[in-house]
Scaffold this motif. Sequence first.
Motif, PDB file in Angstrom:
ATOM      1  N   VAL A 182       0.822  -1.205   0.000  1.00  0.00           N
ATOM      2  CA  VAL A 182       0.000   0.000   0.000  1.00  0.00           C
ATOM      3  C   VAL A 182       0.862   1.263   0.000  1.00  0.00           C
ATOM      4  CG1 VAL A 182      -1.611   1.382   1.365  1.00  0.00           C
ATOM      5  CG2 VAL A 182      -2.026  -1.058   1.033  1.00  0.00           C
ATOM      6  N   SER A 183       1.887   1.302   0.841  1.00  0.00           N
ATOM      7  CA  SER A 183       2.672   2.533   0.974  1.00  0.00           C
ATOM      8  C   SER A 183       3.471   2.847  -0.290  1.00  0.00           C
ATOM      9  CB  SER A 183       3.617   2.428   2.174  1.00  0.00           C
ATOM     10  OG  SER A 183       4.507   1.342   2.031  1.00  0.00           O
ATOM     11  N   ILE A 184       4.078   1.833  -0.914  1.00  0.00           N
ATOM     12  CA  ILE A 184       4.868   2.123  -2.120  1.00  0.00           C
ATOM     13  C   ILE A 184       3.972   2.428  -3.313  1.00  0.00           C
ATOM     14  CG2 ILE A 184       6.866   0.791  -1.364  1.00  0.00           C
ATOM     15  CD1 ILE A 184       6.028  -1.436  -3.236  1.00  0.00           C
ATOM     16  N   VAL A 185       2.796   1.831  -3.343  1.00  0.00           N
ATOM     17  CA  VAL A 185       1.834   2.176  -4.393  1.00  0.00           C
ATOM     18  C   VAL A 185       1.364   3.612  -4.212  1.00  0.00           C
ATOM     19  CG1 VAL A 185      -0.464   1.696  -5.323  1.00  0.00           C
ATOM     20  CG2 VAL A 185       1.086  -0.194  -4.811  1.00  0.00           C
ATOM     21  N   LYS A 186       1.146   4.004  -2.960  1.00  0.00           N
ATOM     22  CA  LYS A 186       0.735   5.386  -2.687  1.00  0.00           C
ATOM     23  C   LYS A 186       1.806   6.365  -3.168  1.00  0.00           C
ATOM     24  CE  LYS A 186      -1.433   8.810  -0.421  1.00  0.00           C
ATOM     25  NZ  LYS A 186      -0.415   9.867  -0.395  1.00  0.00           N
ATOM     26  N   ARG A 187       3.082   6.058  -2.920  1.00  0.00           N
ATOM     27  CA  ARG A 187       4.156   6.950  -3.371  1.00  0.00           C
ATOM     28  C   ARG A 187       4.187   7.041  -4.888  1.00  0.00           C
ATOM     29  NH1 ARG A 187       7.056   4.606   0.975  1.00  0.00           N
ATOM     30  NH2 ARG A 187       8.124   3.128  -0.400  1.00  0.00           N
ATOM     31  N   PHE A 188       4.007   5.906  -5.563  1.00  0.00           N
ATOM     32  CA  PHE A 188       4.002   5.918  -7.023  1.00  0.00           C
ATOM     33  C   PHE A 188       2.813   6.719  -7.549  1.00  0.00           C
ATOM     34  CE2 PHE A 188       2.793   3.879 -11.123  1.00  0.00           C
ATOM     35  CZ  PHE A 188       3.892   4.288 -11.852  1.00  0.00           C
ATOM     36  N   ALA A 189       1.648   6.533  -6.931  1.00  0.00           N
ATOM     37  CA  ALA A 189       0.463   7.283  -7.342  1.00  0.00           C
ATOM     38  C   ALA A 189       0.674   8.785  -7.147  1.00  0.00           C
ATOM     39  CB  ALA A 189      -0.753   6.811  -6.548  1.00  0.00           C
ATOM     40  N   ASP A 190       1.324   9.163  -6.053  1.00  0.00           N
ATOM     41  CA  ASP A 190       1.627  10.576  -5.816  1.00  0.00           C
ATOM     42  C   ASP A 190       2.580  11.112  -6.883  1.00  0.00           C
ATOM     43  OD1 ASP A 190       0.031  10.572  -3.575  1.00  0.00           O
ATOM     44  OD2 ASP A 190       1.681  10.375  -2.150  1.00  0.00           O
ATOM     45  N   ASN A 191       3.542  10.290  -7.288  1.00  0.00           N
ATOM     46  CA  ASN A 191       4.483  10.715  -8.333  1.00  0.00           C
ATOM     47  C   ASN A 191       3.782  10.888  -9.671  1.00  0.00           C
ATOM     48  OD1 ASN A 191       6.612  10.675  -6.518  1.00  0.00           O
ATOM     49  ND2 ASN A 191       7.234   8.589  -7.038  1.00  0.00           N
ATOM     50  N   LEU A 192       2.839  10.021  -9.964  1.00  0.00           N
ATOM     51  CA  LEU A 192       2.054  10.168 -11.190  1.00  0.00           C
ATOM     52  C   LEU A 192       1.253  11.465 -11.150  1.00  0.00           C
ATOM     53  CD1 LEU A 192       0.415   6.707 -12.089  1.00  0.00           C
ATOM     54  CD2 LEU A 192       1.944   8.061 -13.532  1.00  0.00           C
ATOM     55  N   THR A 193       0.579  11.697 -10.044  1.00  0.00           N
ATOM     56  CA  THR A 193      -0.268  12.878  -9.911  1.00  0.00           C
ATOM     57  C   THR A 193       0.546  14.165  -9.972  1.00  0.00           C
ATOM     58  OG1 THR A 193      -1.779  11.584  -8.528  1.00  0.00           O
ATOM     59  CG2 THR A 193      -2.013  13.972  -8.461  1.00  0.00           C
ATOM     60  N   ALA A 194       1.777  14.111  -9.456  1.00  0.00           N
ATOM     61  CA  ALA A 194       2.632  15.304  -9.447  1.00  0.00           C
ATOM     62  C   ALA A 194       3.046  15.733 -10.843  1.00  0.00           C
ATOM     63  CB  ALA A 194       3.871  15.047  -8.597  1.00  0.00           C
ATOM     64  N   LEU A 195       2.882  14.843 -11.829  1.00  0.00           N
ATOM     65  CA  LEU A 195       3.255  15.192 -13.200  1.00  0.00           C
ATOM     66  C   LEU A 195       2.269  16.166 -13.837  1.00  0.00           C
ATOM     67  CD1 LEU A 195       4.237  11.676 -14.621  1.00  0.00           C
ATOM     68  CD2 LEU A 195       5.781  13.500 -13.879  1.00  0.00           C
ATOM     69  N   VAL A 196       1.081  16.256 -13.278  1.00  0.00           N
ATOM     70  CA  VAL A 196       0.044  17.082 -13.896  1.00  0.00           C
ATOM     71  C   VAL A 196       0.329  18.557 -13.660  1.00  0.00           C
ATOM     72  CG1 VAL A 196      -2.413  17.633 -13.928  1.00  0.00           C
ATOM     73  CG2 VAL A 196      -1.664  15.268 -13.617  1.00  0.00           C
ATOM     74  N   GLU A 197       0.396  19.293 -14.749  1.00  0.00           N
ATOM     75  CA  GLU A 197       0.491  20.749 -14.698  1.00  0.00           C
ATOM     76  C   GLU A 197      -0.542  21.306 -15.647  1.00  0.00           C
ATOM     77  OE1 GLU A 197       4.359  22.181 -15.521  1.00  0.00           O
ATOM     78  OE2 GLU A 197       5.336  21.009 -13.958  1.00  0.00           O
ATOM     79  N   PRO A 198      -1.149  22.427 -15.313  1.00  0.00           N
ATOM     80  CA  PRO A 198      -2.197  22.975 -16.182  1.00  0.00           C
ATOM     81  C   PRO A 198      -1.670  23.282 -17.574  1.00  0.00           C
ATOM     82  CG  PRO A 198      -2.186  24.063 -14.045  1.00  0.00           C
ATOM     83  CD  PRO A 198      -0.933  23.247 -14.118  1.00  0.00           C
ATOM     84  N   ALA A 199      -2.240  22.662 -18.580  1.00  0.00           N
ATOM     85  CA  ALA A 199      -1.823  22.924 -19.955  1.00  0.00           C
ATOM     86  C   ALA A 199      -2.103  24.370 -20.358  1.00  0.00           C
ATOM     87  CB  ALA A 199      -2.556  21.972 -20.906  1.00  0.00           C
TER      88      ALA A 199
END
Length: 286
Positions: A182-199
């Motif tokens: 759970v914890s490492i998946v959460k970190r990966f999910a956070d890293n994915l989400t952090a990629l989003v920047e307003p186009a």
Amino acid sequence: PILTIMVALNCEAKPWVDFYRLKKSVERPFAVYTKPGLDVEIVITGIGASAMSTAVGWIAGCAGARQRVWLNLGIAGHLDRPIGEPVRVHSYIDAADLRHNFSPLVAKWGGDSDALLSVNAPTDSYPDGAMVDMEGLAFYRSACMFSSPELVGSLKVISDNQKHSVEGLNAAKITQLMQPHVSIVKRFADNLTALVEPAEMVEIELDLEGVRRTHSQQLQLTRLLEKAAALKLNQAVTDLALCEELEFTQVLAKLTRLIESSAPRLDHSDANVAESSTLAGEVHHG
């Protein structure tokens, strides 16, 4: 952005439903777990590529204009990887023709990665150099229709191999396999989400008001800017001086070349999947 976690089975989703303290908010056509004020949702798709593709399209239509980050979680088989190992998918393979879909590895992941071969029916045959499941390829292809590939990721937990058959698996054991990660998946999910920047912020810098475009071309521009933002190319896009172009096709062409030259890729040798691998026999993976 909304983090959308697509999972075939309830038992695969349970650790994350419990972690985020989600409640079932939708029953049909697919069960959806959410929590007020939390930008995370889990969708239970059911087994198979058709169910996964349909669920992705359905939930994408519920999002409105908000950006979506996609994560597929589930179990998979492998020839010799240890039971319980979490593995990131770096390429998706169609069992029908062995064609590869390579995933841009932008979001950080601390574990190992491997190719994923998706089959149409259960199998107990493991190809050399790839995990096996039934939904991964359908998930990736479908999710990439609604978000940039950089914002689409898959993590699989090894549930069976040549020494440990899938026949002994049940819902409780599958949940036990998923729970420790759970914890490492959460970190990966956070890293994915952090990629989003307003186009939109990138487009403002482009100052393209004087370049005429069709509605279709505007949609293409938006998609390219989303990819550029995910790859942290804001300044590089601005440096292209696209406002000097007279034709919008030239704007799109320049952006496309920039993104293609900047996106990380894996070649066939890196994927380490033998194209001569054949499939036989039958078993399910989520």
